[in-house]
Design an enzyme around this catalytic site. Structure first.
Site, PDB file in Angstrom:
ATOM      1  N   TYR A 107     -19.147  10.645 -42.350  1.00 14.10           N
ATOM      2  CA  TYR A 107     -19.227   9.761 -41.184  1.00 14.10           C
ATOM      3  C   TYR A 107     -18.299  10.259 -40.082  1.00 14.10           C
ATOM      4  CZ  TYR A 107     -21.850   6.546 -44.086  1.00 14.10           C
ATOM      5  OH  TYR A 107     -22.811   5.992 -44.884  1.00 14.10           O
ATOM      6  N   ASN A 130     -30.473   2.285 -38.667  1.00 18.72           N
ATOM      7  CA  ASN A 130     -31.511   3.284 -38.420  1.00 18.72           C
ATOM      8  C   ASN A 130     -32.849   2.742 -38.916  1.00 18.72           C
ATOM      9  OD1 ASN A 130     -33.169   5.567 -38.399  1.00 18.72           O
ATOM     10  ND2 ASN A 130     -32.170   6.478 -40.174  1.00 18.72           N
ATOM     11  N   CYS A 138     -30.527   9.471 -42.501  1.00 23.79           N
ATOM     12  CA  CYS A 138     -29.238   8.826 -42.732  1.00 23.79           C
ATOM     13  C   CYS A 138     -28.749   9.041 -44.167  1.00 23.79           C
ATOM     14  CB  CYS A 138     -29.318   7.343 -42.396  1.00 23.79           C
ATOM     15  SG  CYS A 138     -30.702   6.475 -43.108  1.00 23.79           S
ATOM     16  N   HIS A 139     -29.644   9.434 -45.063  1.00 22.44           N
ATOM     17  CA  HIS A 139     -29.226   9.700 -46.453  1.00 22.44           C
ATOM     18  C   HIS A 139     -28.341  10.935 -46.552  1.00 22.44           C
ATOM     19  CE1 HIS A 139     -32.937  12.076 -45.955  1.00 22.44           C
ATOM     20  NE2 HIS A 139     -32.438  12.893 -46.875  1.00 22.44           N
ATOM     21  N   GLU A 165     -33.527  17.684 -51.897  1.00 31.02           N
ATOM     22  CA  GLU A 165     -33.199  18.654 -50.852  1.00 31.02           C
ATOM     23  C   GLU A 165     -32.245  19.732 -51.351  1.00 31.02           C
ATOM     24  OE1 GLU A 165     -31.776  16.369 -47.518  1.00 31.02           O
ATOM     25  OE2 GLU A 165     -33.736  15.448 -47.185  1.00 31.02           O
TER      26      GLU A 165
END
Length: 169
Positions: A107, A130, A138-139, A165
């Protein structure tokens, strides 16, 4: 005038996704079916009263989501989104889209990216508001110590998306 929005439901490896698109084909909201009330609140917060008509999202949106889950981790980068929030929120959401798949940021690092290094809490709040999860990733935001922090779709789903990912968490 209320925007004409279509609600589609897509099966994915991490649960049923709700995809809200406008008449131009832009994604206005994306969330998981088990968080539909949250998605509806965010839509109302950002756009006022909306009418959702069940239907199909444009093929390019559906195909991009399918391609992402099939392993093309850049497929969602090409999906058009239309958000409506404060200038600060839009800055955060834009910065989120610049985080490549397979990478995470804290963050604090995200706050620094938008030129507001002291706005860590505000970045967290914007992240949580979001309306277009996964496409606006946002993950990919984690705690400063590398731990997974809250995720509107649930921490286990966040872990699954990051693992998809290639992020070891």
């Amino acid at each position: 005038m209320r925007p004409e929005l279509t609600l589609d439901r897509l099966a994915t490896p991490v649960g049923e996704m709700l995809v809200v698109t406008d008449a131009g084909g832009a994604v206005r909201a994306l969330d998981f079916a088990d968080y539909e009330p949250r998605m509806l609140r965010l839509l109302a917060r950002h756009w006022g009263p909306v009418d959702l008509t069940p239907g199909r999202a444009p093929d390019r949106v559906r195909d991009a989501i399918a391609a992402y889950f099939a392993g093309d981790l850049t497929a969602l980068d090409r999906v058009p989104v239309k958000t409506n929030g404060t200038t600060f929120q839009k800055d955060v959401w834009s910065a989120l889209r610049s985080i490549p798949a397979g990478e995470t940021v804290s963050y604090g690092a995200l706050a620094a990216r938008i030129g507001r290094p002291r706005a860590v809490r505000a970045v967290g709040l914007a992240n949580g508001r979001n309306p277009v999860g996964v496409i606006v990733p946002c993950h990919r935001v984690i705690g400063a110590n590398g731990t997974l922090t809250g995720y509107a779709g649930g921490v286990e789903r966040k872990r699954a998306l990051l693992a998809h990912e290639g992020v070891m968490v």
